[in-house]
Design a protein around this motif. Structure first.
Motif, short mmCIF file in Angstrom:
data_model
loop_
_atom_site.label_atom_id
_atom_site.label_comp_id
_atom_site.label_asym_id
_atom_site.label_seq_id
_atom_site.Cartn_x
_atom_site.Cartn_y
_atom_site.Cartn_z
N LEU A 7 35.93 34.36 45.72
CA LEU A 7 37.04 34.69 46.61
C LEU A 7 36.55 34.56 48.05
O LEU A 7 35.92 35.47 48.61
CB LEU A 7 37.55 36.11 46.36
CG LEU A 7 38.44 36.33 45.13
CD1 LEU A 7 37.67 36.10 43.82
CD2 LEU A 7 39.03 37.75 45.12
N SER A 55 33.37 38.38 46.13
CA SER A 55 34.51 38.42 47.05
C SER A 55 34.08 38.79 48.46
O SER A 55 33.27 39.71 48.65
CB SER A 55 35.53 39.45 46.55
OG SER A 55 36.53 39.69 47.52
N GLU A 62 41.58 40.93 45.91
CA GLU A 62 40.74 41.15 44.74
C GLU A 62 41.60 41.67 43.58
O GLU A 62 41.47 41.22 42.43
CB GLU A 62 39.64 42.15 45.05
CG GLU A 62 38.52 41.63 45.92
CD GLU A 62 37.41 42.65 46.07
OE1 GLU A 62 37.42 43.68 45.35
OE2 GLU A 62 36.51 42.43 46.91
#
Length: 252
Positions: A7, A55, A62
């Protein structure tokens, strides 16, 4: 199989790790309807046994990705947070969690692939630079705006700088658009070259220089030295981390 999630600031990248290879891959920008896009794509993918993610974005994004993984595969992601040491790499930061997990995983990938001692540069929203010695010790690094963010910063802070379109990178620009693009890209190139110059004596004199991130291919020709383009360093680092922790769990 293990589903790996990266991410990043600009987009979500993901891949299915099957043994030592990525059997399926995908990516979406955050402007997409992530829940819908992931549900549609993952419906045709084989089911993984684990989901592991890294992330650098906010908890809301998330959570959106975690919900999609739970709906598609009945699995919740294990989020990797930056440690002081893992997979043969030692974090230089006194507060280890403050080093971006994307940077740490890139170090893990470089060490596992035998590229150390090396300088790792990643060019995207931010330009990050890190030095890794032959023993897997992270010596520290620099952070600066990436070339496109640098241009946006100039435009946001000035009134007169208003180019009519995207500029080209030139040695000597004769218009505002090209001048802005050239100055920002060349500034980033000079920063990479300076970091290599400063860190090389600590890395044996001739470290490997790797370049990753979404804008790596554009920056590479502007550098004064040969570099190795290494894509998907976060996903590859996640693969190393996931395998190592599976083996640790089995031993325990």
């Amino acid at each position: 199989m293990i589903l790996l999630l990266d991410l990043g600031n600009t987009r979500l990248k993901f891949a299915l790790l099957d043994g030592a290879e990525f059997s399926h891959r995908g990516a979406f920008g955050w402007d997409a309807d992530i829940a819908h896009e992931l549900a549609t794509l993952w419906a045709s993918w084989p089911a993984p046994v684990r989901v592991v993610g890294a992330s650098v974005v906010d908890p809301a994004r998330e959570t959106a990705v975690a919900v999609a993984a739970q709906k598609a595969f009945g699995l919740s992601p294990v989020w990797v947070r930056t440690p002081a040491q893992a997979c043969g790499v030692t974090n230089a930061y006194a507060e280890p969690h403050r080093l971006g997990v994307d940077r740490f995983l890139a170090l893990v990938d470089a060490h596992a692939a035998g590229r150390s001692p090396c300088v790792l540069a990643s060019v995207g929203t931010a330009l990050t630079l890190d030095a890794l010695d032959a023993d897997g010790r992270h010596l520290g690094g620099w952070i600066a705006p990436g070339p496109l963010l640098m241009q946006q910063s100039v435009l946001g802070a000035t009134v007169q700088v208003r180019p009519g379109g995207a500029g080209a990178i030139r040695d000597l620009a004769d218009n505002t658009a090209d001048g802005l693009a050239s100055g920002c890209w060349q500034a980033c190139a000079a920063l990479v070259d300076r970091f290599v110059e400063r860190s090389a004596p600590l890395l044996g004199g001739h470290p490997t220089v790797t370049l990753g991130g979404g804008d790596a291919a554009v920056l590479a020709p502007l550098l004064e030295r040969e570099v190795l383009l290494v894509p998907d360093t976060v996903l590859r680092g996640l693969a190393v981390w996931a395998k190592a922790h599976t083996e640790t769990a089995k031993i325990a």
